[in-house]
Design a protein around this motif. Structure first.
Motif, PDB file in Angstrom:
ATOM      1  N   PRO A 253       0.808  -1.236   0.000  1.00 42.10           N
ATOM      2  CA  PRO A 253       0.000   0.000   0.000  1.00 42.10           C
ATOM      3  C   PRO A 253       0.832   1.273   0.000  1.00 42.10           C
ATOM      4  CG  PRO A 253      -0.139  -1.136   2.114  1.00 42.10           C
ATOM      5  CD  PRO A 253       0.533  -2.081   1.175  1.00 42.10           C
ATOM      6  N   TRP A 254       2.053   1.230   0.539  1.00 41.77           N
ATOM      7  CA  TRP A 254       2.855   2.450   0.572  1.00 41.77           C
ATOM      8  C   TRP A 254       3.333   2.876  -0.820  1.00 41.77           C
ATOM      9  CZ3 TRP A 254       4.308  -1.991   3.366  1.00 41.77           C
ATOM     10  CH2 TRP A 254       5.294  -2.787   2.781  1.00 41.77           C
ATOM     11  N   ARG A 584       1.274   3.763  10.630  1.00 38.24           N
ATOM     12  CA  ARG A 584       0.458   2.817   9.880  1.00 38.24           C
ATOM     13  C   ARG A 584       1.194   1.515   9.586  1.00 38.24           C
ATOM     14  NH1 ARG A 584      -2.149  -0.397   7.754  1.00 38.24           N
ATOM     15  NH2 ARG A 584      -3.803  -0.252   6.194  1.00 38.24           N
ATOM     16  N   PHE A 585       2.492   1.612   9.298  1.00 36.69           N
ATOM     17  CA  PHE A 585       3.254   0.429   8.906  1.00 36.69           C
ATOM     18  C   PHE A 585       4.242  -0.009   9.977  1.00 36.69           C
ATOM     19  CE2 PHE A 585       2.196   2.704   4.881  1.00 36.69           C
ATOM     20  CZ  PHE A 585       1.225   1.809   4.450  1.00 36.69           C
ATOM     21  N   ASP A 586       3.926   0.308  11.217  1.00 39.97           N
ATOM     22  CA  ASP A 586       4.797  -0.037  12.340  1.00 39.97           C
ATOM     23  C   ASP A 586       5.038  -1.542  12.430  1.00 39.97           C
ATOM     24  OD1 ASP A 586       6.095   0.847  14.978  1.00 39.97           O
ATOM     25  OD2 ASP A 586       4.691  -0.721  15.630  1.00 39.97           O
ATOM     26  N   ARG A 587       4.090  -2.352  11.978  1.00 42.04           N
ATOM     27  CA  ARG A 587       4.222  -3.807  12.078  1.00 42.04           C
ATOM     28  C   ARG A 587       5.449  -4.336  11.311  1.00 42.04           C
ATOM     29  NH1 ARG A 587       0.596  -7.985  13.744  1.00 42.04           N
ATOM     30  NH2 ARG A 587       1.792  -9.914  13.565  1.00 42.04           N
ATOM     31  N   LEU A 588       5.971  -3.538  10.361  1.00 40.81           N
ATOM     32  CA  LEU A 588       7.150  -3.959   9.611  1.00 40.81           C
ATOM     33  C   LEU A 588       8.366  -4.143  10.514  1.00 40.81           C
ATOM     34  CD1 LEU A 588       6.852  -1.674   6.439  1.00 40.81           C
ATOM     35  CD2 LEU A 588       6.492  -4.139   6.544  1.00 40.81           C
ATOM     36  N   TRP A 594       4.543  -8.769   6.511  1.00 39.38           N
ATOM     37  CA  TRP A 594       3.154  -8.588   6.907  1.00 39.38           C
ATOM     38  C   TRP A 594       2.345  -7.993   5.759  1.00 39.38           C
ATOM     39  CZ3 TRP A 594       0.291 -10.349  10.757  1.00 39.38           C
ATOM     40  CH2 TRP A 594      -0.969  -9.761  10.978  1.00 39.38           C
ATOM     41  N   THR A 595       1.138  -8.507   5.551  1.00 38.51           N
ATOM     42  CA  THR A 595       0.251  -7.998   4.506  1.00 38.51           C
ATOM     43  C   THR A 595      -0.692  -6.968   5.101  1.00 38.51           C
ATOM     44  OG1 THR A 595       0.349 -10.092   3.302  1.00 38.51           O
ATOM     45  CG2 THR A 595      -1.468  -8.596   2.769  1.00 38.51           C
ATOM     46  N   PHE A 596      -0.620  -5.755   4.604  1.00 38.72           N
ATOM     47  CA  PHE A 596      -1.433  -4.657   5.129  1.00 38.72           C
ATOM     48  C   PHE A 596      -2.672  -4.445   4.270  1.00 38.72           C
ATOM     49  CE2 PHE A 596       2.813  -3.798   6.673  1.00 38.72           C
ATOM     50  CZ  PHE A 596       2.607  -3.354   7.974  1.00 38.72           C
TER      51      PHE A 596
END
Length: 661
Positions: A253-254, A584-588, A594-596
């Motif tokens: 998404p980014w 938003r993409f902190d899970r990286l 990870w699929t956002f």
């Protein structure tokens, strides 16, 4: 190449083998004609222009609208020439047509020129097309016609692969190419899937064939298909339109493009070097009113201020995104220089370029490149020292590689010409100290609202990161000193650009420009004698006779700073909202795979075009077209992979993955 292989940009393709039958080109491989002997133009108008209802659709366009046609077989270019002619006659004067055409077996230049002689009514466009015809190497090659009203992107390679690399939504399809019975590999499931992926509700198509494989493939991929009367003795053809279906989103998404900003048509460009001048010209050619802010007294006085620069790329043995960008940029900048030099010859010259193998390391690298046998001879070929000397008209210190489409440009003159567009207003002696966004007015304010606009493009090299919204960008300056010396009267003029450990171009205004030094973490602007001597030593190894006859005591020097990024790719695109992106993409940080869910936030209307290093003459002009396309929401002139590789968000994502932000 089969449709399930990855694309390999720059790899040489098999040119079309043509047999001429009664002055008509026929494909030897597919045993089929390139155009109808009984009326090629009339057939194009029936099968493609009329089937897609282009005349009424273009008459209904609003001023400054854009429209995209995509084609599956460029052939001789007749379909493009007819579409361009109709566009100029029916579309609003400031609307923009992007014509994207795939071709796996491109004609050689001579066959193309001969074929186009059938259409003298298109002579101006034909001459421009022949002059800008690219080498038979896989990739995207973009040419501008009619002052920017029409853009042609030639995608050389397998149609399905080229469409997979294309970033844009198509309004009308010209499904051309040889008949499915003669060329079944092109009409594949992969092709039909890509056609659907690049279509929207209402996208139309026309095709000469009524074969079942085509009818079923289009219907299965979401098109409403109908038979229509064919041209001449051909009974049937197919036409139809796309009915919206759900499409699976597989991109991170980014990397999603920003929302188009094409309503206000007013922009500010910060910086009047090559990046800024190219960006301003790209927007102005599409009908934008552009204010250019430059802190110096005139354009191109800093990194773009050297008297001459080389149009030179170092081809990689294996495909890289940098090599792909530079190959696309070499072609685009070469056409730009040719065009501007028609008005002012001192702007530059496509005179060829020699890349000499002066060291054991460079000889090894060049030999590996030749052994890989990836590139066509019209792009690059080996030359020994004797042939190199004949090309240059002076004795060369070694052999190496010859690039026929290389050359030089005067950055300062190039910028002046680009900025002369009537829709561009330059404000010199105007330093930018602040850049803030007024959300209620949807405007960017500069210097406490001294200037304001809904769209701002920052093109100020390493100073770009001094503005708060862009302070996260990792730009660094690298010092370079060039030497300028009077042309010695006792020796021949150099006839081509020569690169080795340094570079030198043919003389301009009876002066040679050569160099350059490369100093990291050195911000001094002082001209140094030791760097003058270093530049002269490099010249002596490359062009000894010239160096012997240049008196270094009469030479002058110039210091400039290149702006580079950590991965040596430019930073081009929409500026992300940094805080939102990190959150938003902190899970990286914990899971890079990870699929956002879809969703991305950019700072509205803020773009950057910077970090081009020493290859700005190659990458700035094509990057400016990327910026214009992103702002308007029109198709990109480069592959999606290249656009992703230069996207400003990449640094933030990398830091999240590494846990350093």
């Amino acid at each position: 190449m089969s449709t399930n292989q990855k694309s390999t940009p720059g790899t040489k393709l098999t040119p079309a083998q043509v047999e001429w039958q009664e002055d008509t080109p026929v494909s030897v491989e597919f045993d089929d004609i390139y155009f109808n002997k009984a009326g090629g133009r009339a057939e194009t108008e029936h099968v493609f222009l009329n089937a897609n209802q282009l005349t009424p659709r273009w008459q209904q366009l609003r001023p400054r609208d854009h429209f995209c046609i995509a084609e599956t077989g460029f052939g001789t270019g007749l379909n493009f020439l007819c579409a361009r002619d109709l566009w100029l006659k029916t579309a609003p004067a400031d609307a923009h047509l992007h014509f994207f055409s795939c071709e796996k077996y491109p004609l050689c230049r001579n066959d193309l020129q001969t074929a186009l002689e059938h259409w003298p009514e298109f002579k101006v466009a034909c001459d421009h097309l022949v002059a800008g015809w690219p080498p038979a190497a896989e990739g995207f090659y973009t040419l501008e016609f009619d002052g920017g009203r029409v853009t042609l992107t030639l995608a050389l390679g397998d149609a399905a692969n080229m469409l997979a690399a294309f970033d844009g939504t198509v309004d009308a399809w010209f499904l051309d190419g040889f008949a499915p019975s003669r060329n079944p590999d092109m009409w594949s499931e992969a092709l039909f899937n890509e056609i659907a992926n690049h279509s929207a509700t209402g996208t139309t198509f026309g095709t000469f064939t009524a074969a079942g494989i085509v009818r079923r493939g289009l219907a299965d991929s979401g098109f409403k298909v109908a038979k229509a009367a064919g041209f001449g003795q051909k009974r049937d053809m197919l036409t139809g339109s796309f009915e919206q279906i759900d499409k699976e989103i597989t991109r991170p998404p980014w990397l999603v493009r920003p929302e188009p900003q094409d309503n206000a048509r007013k922009a500010i460009v910060i910086g009047a070097g090559i990046a800024g001048a190219s960006t301003a010209a790209a927007l102005a050619s599409r009908g934008w009113q552009v204010d250019v802010l430059e802190r110096r007294a005139e354009a191109a006085l800093e990194g773009s201020g050297n008297p001459q620069g080389a149009l030179y790329l170092k081809l990689p043995k294996d495909p890289t995104r940098q090599g792909e960008l530079h190959l696309q940029g070499l072609h685009y900048s070469g056409q730009l220089v040719r065009c501007l030099a028609e008005e002012s010859p001192d702007t530059g010259q496509i005179c060829g370029l020699l890349s000499l193998a002066l060291t054991p390391q460079e000889r090894k690298r060049q030999q590996q490149l030749l052994d890989a046998d990836r590139y066509p001879a019209e792009l690059v070929r080996p030359v020994d020292a004797e042939e190199a000397s004949k090309i240059a008209a002076l004795e060369m210190g070694a052999g190496g590689l010859y690039f026929p489409e290389g050359g030089w440009a005067s950055p300062r003159l190039l910028c002046r010409q680009l900025l002369s567009h009537p829709l561009i207003n330059c404000h010199f002696d105007t330093a930018v100290s602040s850049l803030t966004y007024n959300e209620s007015q949807a405007l960017w304010g500069i210097n406490d609202k001294q200037f304001s606009a809904p769209v701002v493009v920052v093109c100020s090299a390493s100073d770009t990161a001094k503005l708060e919204p862009l302070s996260f960008l990792p730009l660094k300056p690298i010092r370079g000193q060039t030497t300028q010396a009077p042309r010695p009267a006792k020796v021949n003029n150099l006839r081509t650009v020569v690169c080795g450990e340094g570079y030198i171009s043919p003389p301009l205004y009876d002066q040679y420009c050569y160099g350059a030094s490369f100093k990291v973490n050195d911000l001094s602007s002082e001209v140094r004698q030791e760097e003058q001597e270093h530049n002269h030593e490099l010249l002596a190894r490359a062009v000894p006779t010239l160096a012997e006859n240049i008196n270094l005591e009469t030479a002058s020097g110039r210091v400039a700073f290149r702006a580079t990024s950590p991965d040596y790719m430019p930073i081009v695109g929409a500026v992300p909202d940094l805080a939102w992106t990190v959150d938003r993409f902190d899970r990286l940080r914990r899971d890079a795979r990870w699929t956002f869910e879809p969703g991305m936030k950019h700072l509205p209307g803020l773009f950057v075009n910077a970090g081009h290093g020493s290859k700005g003459l190659l990458s700035c002009p094509i990057s400016a077209q990327v910026i214009a396309a992103l702002i308007e929401g029109s198709p990109l002139p480069v592959t999606r992979a290249v656009a992703d590789a230069i996207n400003p968000v990449r640094f933030t994502i990398k830091k999240l993955v590494k846990g350093t932000i």
